[in-house]
Enzyme design. Sequence first.
Site, PDB file in Angstrom:
ATOM      1  N   SER A  11       0.860  -1.184   0.000  1.00 49.22           N
ATOM      2  CA  SER A  11       0.000   0.000   0.000  1.00 49.22           C
ATOM      3  C   SER A  11       0.899   1.237   0.000  1.00 49.22           C
ATOM      4  O   SER A  11       1.782   1.341   0.848  1.00 49.22           O
ATOM      5  CB  SER A  11      -0.907   0.019   1.229  1.00 49.22           C
ATOM      6  OG  SER A  11      -1.772  -1.097   1.224  1.00 49.22           O
ATOM      7  N   SER A 240       5.256  -0.673  11.664  1.00 53.66           N
ATOM      8  CA  SER A 240       4.390  -0.176  10.603  1.00 53.66           C
ATOM      9  C   SER A 240       4.596   1.315  10.423  1.00 53.66           C
ATOM     10  O   SER A 240       5.200   1.989  11.268  1.00 53.66           O
ATOM     11  CB  SER A 240       2.919  -0.450  10.932  1.00 53.66           C
ATOM     12  OG  SER A 240       2.502   0.344  12.025  1.00 53.66           O
ATOM     13  N   LYS A 241       4.080   1.818   9.312  1.00 52.88           N
ATOM     14  CA  LYS A 241       4.143   3.258   9.071  1.00 52.88           C
ATOM     15  C   LYS A 241       3.338   4.014  10.124  1.00 52.88           C
ATOM     16  O   LYS A 241       3.682   5.133  10.496  1.00 52.88           O
ATOM     17  CB  LYS A 241       3.618   3.564   7.669  1.00 52.88           C
ATOM     18  CG  LYS A 241       4.463   2.947   6.563  1.00 52.88           C
ATOM     19  CD  LYS A 241       3.686   2.792   5.265  1.00 52.88           C
ATOM     20  CE  LYS A 241       4.438   1.915   4.285  1.00 52.88           C
ATOM     21  NZ  LYS A 241       3.636   1.539   3.118  1.00 52.88           N
ATOM     22  N   GLN A 242       2.276   3.387  10.616  1.00 51.36           N
ATOM     23  CA  GLN A 242       1.419   4.048  11.597  1.00 51.36           C
ATOM     24  C   GLN A 242       2.139   4.265  12.929  1.00 51.36           C
ATOM     25  O   GLN A 242       1.834   5.206  13.639  1.00 51.36           O
ATOM     26  CB  GLN A 242       0.130   3.231  11.818  1.00 51.36           C
ATOM     27  CG  GLN A 242      -0.875   3.313  10.677  1.00 51.36           C
ATOM     28  CD  GLN A 242      -0.451   2.523   9.458  1.00 51.36           C
ATOM     29  OE1 GLN A 242       0.233   1.520   9.587  1.00 51.36           O
ATOM     30  NE2 GLN A 242      -0.849   2.974   8.279  1.00 51.36           N
TER      31      GLN A 242
END
Length: 293
Positions: A11, A240-242
């Site tokens: 994504s 994660s990017k989050q």
Amino acid sequence: MSAYRGRFAPSPTGPLHAGSLVAALASWLDARAQGGTWLVRIEDVDRPRCVPGADEEILRQLAACGLVPDEEPVWQSQRDGLYQAALDRLAAAGDAYPCACSRKDIEEALRALGRERPRHGELVYPGTCRGGLHGRTARAWRFRVAPGVVQWQDRRLGPQQQFVAEAVGDFVLQRADGLFAYQLAVVVDDADQGITHVVRGEDLADNTARQLLLQGALGLPTPAYLHTPLVLGANGEKLSKQNGAAPLDLRDPLAALQSAAATLGLTIPGEQALAGWLSSAVEAWAAQWTITA
């Protein structure tokens, strides 16, 4: 059995990080070990979360690591027609229905039933609109989940099962903003691209049962699944990017690949050029993982 076709489907919500390289490398190694085809699909179906330019940056990062797809990449944002056709088929068969519920409606309905959502758990849809909208305006489309257990065999995790009706409920196929949901898009794309083997992170394992249900309802083939170990952050949760995962430092691609290989349980001598290291990695992967249908 069809010729092996695998894929890496990032994504574009930011550049690749150490965790996403693990999944990319594993999927590439699995395809190469079988003499198969490896594809890259940019999963930008959730447009609001996508970062402009991240898709091209991801492709550059993969190329720097020697992970080049065998066919031109595809973008989910260009494939809405395929998703709409699948949704129409499901609706015509009675497997999909319109839903008027907002997130707040669902939370209130669950509270009324004494079913609070667990921390980090799914917001299980209680089936409010299964019998019709009763004059309300449709917001989304949902898949009608039948009772019962869904079982499958994961090549790494072994036998798996999920009671989707209890764990998730009737899940969304098309969102209130008109965008198609990941579950529908990935099933349609895997079938359209002839994917025979899916290698992806273990955090996506609990999506598999929903995807199996959609494959069955649409009459589509089911790939073999292998879910890889996760890279964890300092807080013990998935990197994660989050949660602030740093982009890959590719000034030394071989070092990044060595770290990813270690997460996969592979020991590969690092004193060689990139192409030679990748060849050794393919041999190590083939020795560790049996390719199954």
